[in-house]
Design a protein around this motif. Structure first.
Motif, PDB file in Angstrom:
ATOM      1  N   VAL A 156       0.876  -1.179   0.000  1.00 11.03           N
ATOM      2  CA  VAL A 156       0.000   0.000   0.000  1.00 11.03           C
ATOM      3  C   VAL A 156       0.909   1.223   0.000  1.00 11.03           C
ATOM      4  N   GLN A 157       0.734   2.088  -0.990  1.00  6.72           N
ATOM      5  CA  GLN A 157       1.688   3.172  -1.193  1.00  6.72           C
ATOM      6  C   GLN A 157       1.018   4.539  -1.272  1.00  6.72           C
ATOM      7  N   THR A 158       1.825   5.553  -0.993  1.00 12.73           N
ATOM      8  CA  THR A 158       1.427   6.938  -1.194  1.00 12.73           C
ATOM      9  C   THR A 158       2.590   7.651  -1.863  1.00 12.73           C
ATOM     10  N   LYS A 159       2.298   8.366  -2.923  1.00 11.82           N
ATOM     11  CA  LYS A 159       3.332   9.071  -3.690  1.00 11.82           C
ATOM     12  C   LYS A 159       4.466   8.124  -4.080  1.00 11.82           C
ATOM     13  N   VAL A 160       4.120   6.931  -4.510  1.00 11.49           N
ATOM     14  CA  VAL A 160       5.045   5.900  -5.001  1.00 11.49           C
ATOM     15  C   VAL A 160       6.011   5.432  -3.918  1.00 11.49           C
ATOM     16  N   GLN A 161       5.663   5.641  -2.664  1.00 13.74           N
ATOM     17  CA  GLN A 161       6.480   5.170  -1.550  1.00 13.74           C
ATOM     18  C   GLN A 161       5.688   4.156  -0.730  1.00 13.74           C
ATOM     19  N   HIS A 162       6.345   3.045  -0.391  1.00  9.41           N
ATOM     20  CA  HIS A 162       5.681   2.036   0.420  1.00  9.41           C
ATOM     21  C   HIS A 162       5.291   2.627   1.766  1.00  9.41           C
ATOM     22  N   LEU A 163       4.058   2.384   2.162  1.00  5.48           N
ATOM     23  CA  LEU A 163       3.546   2.911   3.429  1.00  5.48           C
ATOM     24  C   LEU A 163       3.164   1.778   4.379  1.00  5.48           C
ATOM     25  N   CYS A 164       2.412   0.821   3.867  1.00  2.00           N
ATOM     26  CA  CYS A 164       1.891  -0.280   4.682  1.00  2.00           C
ATOM     27  C   CYS A 164       1.797  -1.539   3.841  1.00  2.00           C
ATOM     28  N   GLY A 165       1.571  -2.631   4.531  1.00  2.00           N
ATOM     29  CA  GLY A 165       1.246  -3.858   3.842  1.00  2.00           C
ATOM     30  C   GLY A 165      -0.261  -3.979   3.660  1.00  2.00           C
ATOM     31  N   GLY A 166      -0.661  -5.005   2.947  1.00  2.31           N
ATOM     32  CA  GLY A 166      -2.059  -5.311   2.740  1.00  2.31           C
ATOM     33  C   GLY A 166      -2.142  -6.679   2.098  1.00  2.31           C
ATOM     34  N   PHE A 167      -3.356  -7.165   1.882  1.00  2.00           N
ATOM     35  CA  PHE A 167      -3.479  -8.477   1.248  1.00  2.00           C
ATOM     36  C   PHE A 167      -4.797  -8.564   0.501  1.00  2.00           C
ATOM     37  N   LEU A 168      -4.765  -9.307  -0.583  1.00  2.00           N
ATOM     38  CA  LEU A 168      -5.880  -9.384  -1.518  1.00  2.00           C
ATOM     39  C   LEU A 168      -6.857 -10.468  -1.072  1.00  2.00           C
ATOM     40  N   ILE A 169      -8.101 -10.069  -0.761  1.00  2.00           N
ATOM     41  CA  ILE A 169      -9.081 -11.046  -0.293  1.00  2.00           C
ATOM     42  C   ILE A 169     -10.205 -11.291  -1.311  1.00  2.00           C
ATOM     43  N   SER A 170     -10.262 -10.470  -2.360  1.00  2.00           N
ATOM     44  CA  SER A 170     -11.168 -10.714  -3.485  1.00  2.00           C
ATOM     45  C   SER A 170     -10.562 -10.025  -4.693  1.00  2.00           C
ATOM     46  N   ASP A 171     -11.175 -10.196  -5.856  1.00  2.00           N
ATOM     47  CA  ASP A 171     -10.599  -9.571  -7.048  1.00  2.00           C
ATOM     48  C   ASP A 171     -10.862  -8.074  -7.101  1.00  2.00           C
ATOM     49  N   ARG A 172     -11.488  -7.525  -6.044  1.00  2.00           N
ATOM     50  CA  ARG A 172     -11.772  -6.086  -6.023  1.00  2.00           C
ATOM     51  C   ARG A 172     -11.375  -5.427  -4.699  1.00  2.00           C
ATOM     52  N   PHE A 173     -11.004  -6.241  -3.666  1.00  2.00           N
ATOM     53  CA  PHE A 173     -10.756  -5.670  -2.356  1.00  2.00           C
ATOM     54  C   PHE A 173      -9.429  -6.110  -1.748  1.00  2.00           C
ATOM     55  N   VAL A 174      -8.755  -5.121  -1.157  1.00  2.00           N
ATOM     56  CA  VAL A 174      -7.553  -5.352  -0.354  1.00  2.00           C
ATOM     57  C   VAL A 174      -7.896  -5.038   1.092  1.00  2.00           C
ATOM     58  N   MET A 175      -7.417  -5.878   2.000  1.00  2.00           N
ATOM     59  CA  MET A 175      -7.585  -5.616   3.429  1.00  2.00           C
ATOM     60  C   MET A 175      -6.287  -5.070   3.987  1.00  2.00           C
ATOM     61  N   THR A 176      -6.389  -4.077   4.875  1.00  2.00           N
ATOM     62  CA  THR A 176      -5.216  -3.474   5.494  1.00  2.00           C
ATOM     63  C   THR A 176      -5.645  -2.867   6.839  1.00  2.00           C
ATOM     64  N   ALA A 177      -4.755  -2.122   7.460  1.00  2.00           N
ATOM     65  CA  ALA A 177      -5.070  -1.474   8.738  1.00  2.00           C
ATOM     66  C   ALA A 177      -5.654  -0.089   8.496  1.00  2.00           C
ATOM     67  N   ALA A 178      -6.638   0.288   9.297  1.00  2.00           N
ATOM     68  CA  ALA A 178      -7.278   1.594   9.133  1.00  2.00           C
ATOM     69  C   ALA A 178      -6.300   2.736   9.370  1.00  2.00           C
ATOM     70  N   HIS A 179      -5.347   2.553  10.295  1.00  4.69           N
ATOM     71  CA  HIS A 179      -4.445   3.666  10.616  1.00  4.69           C
ATOM     72  C   HIS A 179      -3.497   3.994   9.466  1.00  4.69           C
ATOM     73  N   CYS A 180      -3.427   3.126   8.462  1.00  4.67           N
ATOM     74  CA  CYS A 180      -2.552   3.405   7.317  1.00  4.67           C
ATOM     75  C   CYS A 180      -3.011   4.608   6.504  1.00  4.67           C
ATOM     76  N   ARG A 181      -4.241   5.054   6.737  1.00  2.13           N
ATOM     77  CA  ARG A 181      -4.732   6.223   5.991  1.00  2.13           C
ATOM     78  C   ARG A 181      -4.839   7.468   6.862  1.00  2.13           C
TER      79      ARG A 181
END
Length: 253
Positions: A44-69
């Motif tokens: 999960v990135q902002t301005k092309v910089q890695h910010l957080c991890g995440g993982f793909l749970i469907s072909d349309r959704f990634v799960m991650t932590a809320a505080h990453c935003r």
């Protein structure tokens, strides 16, 4: 004489070389993952910089932590990556953000978020889904699981361009609650792990994987020391949020 001088010079350099090698190992005391062995992992990135991890749970959704935003209004996700420095990585914009409605940036309670992607993901050998629990349940203490990410190897250290991984062990829930206290820790929403290795800065949002299933979302740990022996790492327990997850994903055709 020349040989002796050379040996002395080498000996003087060895501590420095050893330290440098440890710094370049991502995740605390981790090893580099086999490329694309975790095809569900997302950067999960902002301005092309890695910010957080995440993982793909469907072909349309990634799960991650809320505080990453919390401080990053616009995010994109990178799929199918191992080395984040490679060109032509699959980057997808986030169409909508779904933080849990009871999450606030005043604590890590309900620290879970779903990212709806701008387009459906084309699955292949390098991009695959990971399953999440089918029902609410606790993972037994002493179960060996794993974590992975592109985060730092040491507290306040730089991130790593290669995906790293390590094994961790699930801690007894009551023991974890005693260590963190009731204000920080919720036994119904969270779970803890410990071990020789663990998550660090930049690994938030990544999955805790037990038996091939993502059971937790990397949330928080000791702010002063990654992989602290006193304060274990805490993960949001995915199975506690299944009705909410289904309510968000179920709206997408």
């Amino acid at each position: 004489m020349t040989i002796i001088i050379s040996l002395l010079l080498l000996a003087s350099l060895l501590p420095h070389l050893t330290f440098t090698a440890r710094v370049n190992v991502g995740i605390v005391n981790g090893i580099e993952a086999k490329p694309h062995s975790r095809p569900y992992m997302v950067s999960v990135q902002t301005k092309v910089q890695h910010l957080c991890g995440g993982f793909l749970i469907s072909d349309r959704f990634v799960m991650t932590a809320a505080h990453c935003r919390n401080n990053s209004p616009v995010l994109i996700v990178v799929l199918g990556a191992h080395d984040l420095q490679k060109r032509n990585l699959d980057r997808i914009k986030v169409d909508s953000y779904h933080k849990h409605p009871q999450y606030t940036n005043k604590s890590y309670h309900n620290d879970i978020m779903l990212l709806k992607l701008e387009r459906r993901v084309e699955l292949n050998n390098n991009i695959k889904l990971i399953s999440i629990p089918m029902k609410e349940e606790d993972i037994k203490a002493d179960t060996v699981c794993s974590v992975a990410g592109w985060g730092a190897a040491v507290t306040n250290g730089p991130g790593n361009n290669h995906l790293m991984e390590t094994n961790v062990t699930v801690m007894n829930n009551n023991e974890c609650g005693d260590k963190w206290g009731k204000d920080d820790y919720s036994s119904s929403q969270m779970m803890c792990v410990y071990g020789y290795g663990g998550s660090c800065d930049g690994d938030s949002g990544g999955p805790l994987v037990c038996g091939g299933t993502a059971v937790g979302v990397t949330s928080f740990g000791d702010l002063e020391l990654c992989n602290s022996p006193k304060l274990p790492e805490v993960y949001i327990k995915i199975s506690a949020y299944l009705p909410w997850i289904k309510s968000i994903i179920g709206k997408v055709n």
